[in-house]
Design a protein around this motif. Sequence first.
Motif, mmCIF file in Angstrom:
data_model
loop_
_atom_site.group_PDB
_atom_site.id
_atom_site.type_symbol
_atom_site.label_atom_id
_atom_site.label_comp_id
_atom_site.label_asym_id
_atom_site.label_seq_id
_atom_site.Cartn_x
_atom_site.Cartn_y
_atom_site.Cartn_z
ATOM 1 N N MET A 268 3.863 -2.407 -10.243
ATOM 2 C CA MET A 268 2.567 -1.800 -10.569
ATOM 3 C C MET A 268 1.860 -1.386 -9.295
ATOM 4 S SD MET A 268 -0.720 -3.445 -12.555
ATOM 5 C CE MET A 268 -0.010 -3.344 -14.194
ATOM 6 N N ASN A 269 1.154 -0.254 -9.351
ATOM 7 C CA ASN A 269 0.230 0.088 -8.282
ATOM 8 C C ASN A 269 -1.126 -0.436 -8.752
ATOM 9 O OD1 ASN A 269 -1.336 1.121 -6.278
ATOM 10 N ND2 ASN A 269 -0.665 3.260 -6.536
ATOM 11 N N LYS A 270 -1.435 -1.665 -8.321
ATOM 12 C CA LYS A 270 -2.643 -2.337 -8.816
ATOM 13 C C LYS A 270 -3.894 -1.597 -8.366
ATOM 14 C CE LYS A 270 -5.385 -6.499 -8.009
ATOM 15 N NZ LYS A 270 -6.535 -5.670 -7.589
ATOM 16 N N ARG B 66 -5.601 -3.210 -3.460
ATOM 17 C CA ARG B 66 -4.799 -2.329 -4.319
ATOM 18 C C ARG B 66 -3.343 -2.442 -3.904
ATOM 19 N NH1 ARG B 66 -8.972 2.068 -3.903
ATOM 20 N NH2 ARG B 66 -10.687 0.878 -3.065
ATOM 21 N N GLY B 67 -2.524 -1.747 -4.666
ATOM 22 C CA GLY B 67 -1.152 -1.548 -4.212
ATOM 23 C C GLY B 67 -0.092 -2.315 -4.959
ATOM 24 N N LEU B 68 1.023 -2.462 -4.260
ATOM 25 C CA LEU B 68 2.271 -2.921 -4.893
ATOM 26 C C LEU B 68 2.203 -4.358 -5.410
ATOM 27 C CD1 LEU B 68 5.742 -2.310 -3.276
ATOM 28 C CD2 LEU B 68 5.241 -4.337 -4.595
ATOM 29 N N LEU B 69 2.445 -4.487 -6.693
ATOM 30 C CA LEU B 69 2.495 -5.808 -7.304
ATOM 31 C C LEU B 69 3.716 -5.850 -8.213
ATOM 32 C CD1 LEU B 69 0.834 -8.487 -7.573
ATOM 33 C CD2 LEU B 69 -0.141 -7.522 -9.649
ATOM 34 N N LEU C 145 3.305 7.129 -7.669
ATOM 35 C CA LEU C 145 2.831 6.177 -8.680
ATOM 36 C C LEU C 145 1.328 5.953 -8.455
ATOM 37 C CD1 LEU C 145 4.092 4.406 -11.000
ATOM 38 C CD2 LEU C 145 4.038 2.513 -9.383
ATOM 39 N N ASP C 146 0.513 6.536 -9.310
ATOM 40 C CA ASP C 146 -0.945 6.456 -9.131
ATOM 41 C C ASP C 146 -1.456 5.031 -9.348
ATOM 42 O OD1 ASP C 146 -1.061 9.145 -8.676
ATOM 43 O OD2 ASP C 146 -1.566 9.657 -10.757
ATOM 44 N N GLU C 147 -2.642 4.769 -8.812
ATOM 45 C CA GLU C 147 -3.263 3.458 -9.029
ATOM 46 C C GLU C 147 -3.460 3.226 -10.529
ATOM 47 O OE1 GLU C 147 -6.782 2.468 -6.801
ATOM 48 O OE2 GLU C 147 -5.766 2.990 -4.935
ATOM 49 N N GLY C 148 -3.116 2.017 -10.968
ATOM 50 C CA GLY C 148 -3.252 1.683 -12.391
ATOM 51 C C GLY C 148 -2.003 2.008 -13.188
ATOM 52 N N LYS C 149 -1.031 2.650 -12.537
ATOM 53 C CA LYS C 149 0.217 2.995 -13.240
ATOM 54 C C LYS C 149 1.309 1.992 -12.855
ATOM 55 C CE LYS C 149 -1.163 6.852 -15.141
ATOM 56 N NZ LYS C 149 -2.026 6.523 -16.247
#
Length: 238
Positions: free
Chosen positions: A66-68, A108-111, A219-223
């Motif tokens: 996920m891009n948190k 934000r970012g990679l999760l 990969l947009d934030e939230g996607k």
Amino acid sequence: MDRLDKVLANLGYGTRKEVKSLIKSGVVKVNGMLARDNSLKIDPANCKIEVAGDNIEYRKNIYILMNKPEGVVSATFDNFDETVIDILEPEYQAFKPFPVGRLDKDTRGLLIITNDGELNHRLISPKNHVDKVYYAEIDKSLDEYDVNRFKNGIVLKDGYKCMPALLHIMESGSDGSRVKVIIQEGKFHQIKRMFNSLGKNVVYLRRIQFGPIKLEDSLDEGKYRELSKEEIEKIKKI
Ligand code: URA
């Protein structure tokens, strides 16, 4: 062997009750045979399940990248805020996934999100030296002295000495800096606390890489998306 209704519920076809009426309605086939008994015992990994003509791919574990976005908490449940699990479609929530480690609410970012508990332990253990790469913006200037402090292990204000870390200064000036940081631990607020002990503040933080897994710009934030087979193999080798 598992009950058919349980398997379908785990795959996100609804609650046990909803799945029972789905089976009763005669749209579920097991190995080509109509299945109307919801307590039918099946081996989901080794049989062919069809629901309304669609072939179902059974799997025990899911692996999501996920891009948190900012403002969402890395938890499975929260009384006040939206969680990263709330963002997922019900078909993924059905696997009861959880985030691997945490990102702060404002990070934000990679999760990585999975229901594979064993992999989770391996990925978050500092013993395994998994590199976590962050892009950060800092409110003050930075120089070689700060790079060396990171390299030698920063001592946090509570006395904890961090493992050696890499600070790469991309840009630095009197109005702040842009940096890349690589750490192998994941202590609470770690990066913010590392900069705090240098007398500086993180104003923006985004994780861009976790071990071999990189966050792509598309990969947009939230996607989110599922990890590819190759990515899953790579993280399982850690
Ligand atoms: N370090 C932090 O301070 N916050 C995060 O979310 C991750 C690393």
